[in-house]
Design an enzyme around this catalytic site. Sequence first.
Site, mmCIF file in Angstrom:
data_model
loop_
_atom_site.group_PDB
_atom_site.id
_atom_site.type_symbol
_atom_site.label_atom_id
_atom_site.label_comp_id
_atom_site.label_asym_id
_atom_site.label_seq_id
_atom_site.Cartn_x
_atom_site.Cartn_y
_atom_site.Cartn_z
ATOM 1 N N ASP A 267 0.500 -1.448 -0.082
ATOM 2 C CA ASP A 267 0.004 0.310 -0.203
ATOM 3 C C ASP A 267 0.777 0.864 0.117
ATOM 4 O O ASP A 267 1.848 1.503 0.233
ATOM 5 C CB ASP A 267 -0.904 0.176 1.607
ATOM 6 C CG ASP A 267 -1.915 0.927 1.006
ATOM 7 O OD1 ASP A 267 -2.014 1.465 0.379
ATOM 8 O OD2 ASP A 267 -3.500 0.484 1.444
HETATM 9 C C1 BGC Z 1 -5.112 3.585 -0.373
HETATM 10 C C2 BGC Z 1 -5.288 2.076 -0.597
HETATM 11 C C3 BGC Z 1 -5.059 3.098 -2.424
HETATM 12 C C4 BGC Z 1 -3.550 3.487 -2.013
HETATM 13 C C5 BGC Z 1 -3.848 4.414 -3.542
HETATM 14 C C6 BGC Z 1 -3.856 4.233 -0.052
HETATM 15 O O1 BGC Z 1 -3.933 5.281 0.817
HETATM 16 O O2 BGC Z 1 -5.162 2.546 1.152
HETATM 17 O O3 BGC Z 1 -6.276 2.009 -0.679
HETATM 18 O O4 BGC Z 1 -5.206 2.142 -2.963
HETATM 19 O O5 BGC Z 1 -3.600 4.667 -1.449
HETATM 20 O O6 BGC Z 1 -4.177 6.166 -3.935
#
Ligand code: BGC
Length: 704
Positions: A267
């Site tokens: 993530d």
């Molecule tokens: C989220 C993810 C997301 C990523 C990119 C993160 O803060 O937890 O679900 O895909 O950001 O935007």
Amino acid sequence: MSDLVRKLKCLLVGVAILGRIAVSAQENTPSRAWENKALPPELRADSLIAAMTLDEKITLMHGVDPMPQKAYVGYVPGIPRLGIPSLHLADGRAGVGNDAIDVTLLPAPIAAASSWDPGLLEKFGEVLGREEWIKGTNVALAPSIDVVRVPEWGRTFESYGEDPYLNAQMAAAEIRGIQSAGPIADANMYLTMNQESNRFDQNSVVDDRTLHEIYLPPFAAAVQDGHVGTFMCAYVKTNGKYSCENPDLLITILRGQLKFDGWVMSDWGATHSAIPSAENGLDQEMPGSKYYGDSLKAAVTAGQVTMSVIDNHVRHILVPMFRQGIFDRAPSGSWTASARSPERDAFSREVAEKGTVLLKNAGHLLPLRKQTRVAILGVAGGASPKAEGGGSSGVVAPYKISPFDGIRNYAGKEADVTYSDGSDLKASAEVARAADVAIVFAQTDETEGSDRPNLSLPGNQDALIEAAAAVNRNTIVVLDTGGPVLMPWIDQVAGVVEAWYPGQEDGNAIAAILYGDFNPSAKLPLTFPRTATAIPTASPQQWPGVNGESAYSEQLDVGYRWYDATNTEPLFPFGFGLSYTVFELSHLVLTPATVHSQTGPARTQVMVKVDVRNTGDRDGAEVVQVYVEQPAQNGEPPRQLRAFARVPLRAGEKRTVSLGLDPHSFSIYDSSSQQWISPTGEYTVRVGTSSRDLPLSGKVGVKQ
Ligand code: BGC
């Protein structure tokens, strides 16, 4: 299959593959075997890895931050020398995210899951995947498949609810849909991402059996039934170790037990190290190269990380890319292309209709008649429709039909529809009093990054509902929420409808439901509690946690399992939802009535046959739900969903439905032997239309 036969088979496959390489070597450039579409993805990956330099391998193992263009949310540059295409990653839980324009805003996934219709979820994935592909995305960051443990969780709207089996069905279906449309799906967030409070550091303390029985099934289904290409490892820690460098999660379970052969990306900002991450199973850092750039290269050069570890990571990335045709097909489209279509606008409305749950309908007040004088109250009803949740799942809506416009359009220009935004309770009450029916639209603001402080409707919304109900006994509440809310006014209102975050077609969909153009058929994918404390995670140790730790002390008793285990009356139970017609279930038959105990991967053993009849005078659909009660000595929650089917039925129609019970119906996860076992004993199979309405039952014996 005997060992000998298996070995012979392997030998034959090996000879065939070598033959194909030889042919390709004669016809094409022998050194570029990875360009040969006839070869299996694994072999193409290996031949490519053999041609890559360390720098090229490392290039694939991280994103570029900041990105060269203002598009997407993640970018891995391609390597033209070897014909490796770039990866463009974009969010997409309810439509293409990251400020893309000209895309469809779908209802929140929790609404889609409320349809209890895996076919709808597959189409949902297809629509999302298609628009991602048009936009040039070849890795779609979707779906979110964590089980909802904490009702206040800020990302509940992005999920499929509180049941592992329902989640698993929905996850696999949506992933199949996304990948059928072009992009590789990236299922997130692995694992125990069950709260937003302190989300970058929180430690989920959870026992192994609970992990396997409650939190892993959607991820297992993503691999086994969805053939997902990538997973996103989560921010949180599980049992003391960050998700993206946790060997128990990434190596023992994901590779060893689930046989996942795709890649794990972190993530955004969830990578915490170079060497421990590389050794413990993280394939790709996102969004940048804090650890997986120079630091990782230095570790390899110094001999601290071996080349075979690097090759394994690169293989995990390349195999799904080959499998999904990313090397072979024309590149996906471009960020500036328009992805909208009338069909997809219509699909957004279909999901909103099929996902809207009718919770209360006293005196059959609904459906409304066109000539009914309607007062609409609350900002979500007019001035500011609440069509979506916040955070990375946000979508730039092409339009939003407000409930006021949807209702007025439906009922006709001459219809008497009034509106008050609810900011002045007295004024709103006057508007409510003057109408035949008052419809209050209430909302919660849910978003990634923070949990809701509690389960109450924020602001003056409870007071607004009470003010309307005090002057108009025909008051209906429509909830635009991402999760459950408390309803202190439940006995004062005539109707309650849970519309979730319904997407761009908000007003059209709710008008269709309220006027009976669409007969509600959705069911709750999570429990609505009666009070703030009558929930499975009421203690601060459980949520938001104490000293950075969340104790999963409720163990297997997540969601309705806890309400059943503690004899707690919910406000609305899991699986519940009303219709404008009436259904009757009868003639339950279980075949066979006895099965044999087994260990290891379970198989479907028992078929459930049941008659469903629509005894009312409207067409509709009922969701048949099958729950299994295990013998007390197995130590399982009282009953668990193991099969379901959404059955559309015309007025008066009867159908016999056959459902196969989930292979885990007669199993528990045995932590000491690290496998599923099925203890002998008598199991009860209950069939009905919610977790608390199960009129039919039968027995299945598990014998040695
Ligand atoms: C989220 C993810 C997301 C990523 C990119 C993160 O803060 O937890 O679900 O895909 O950001 O935007």
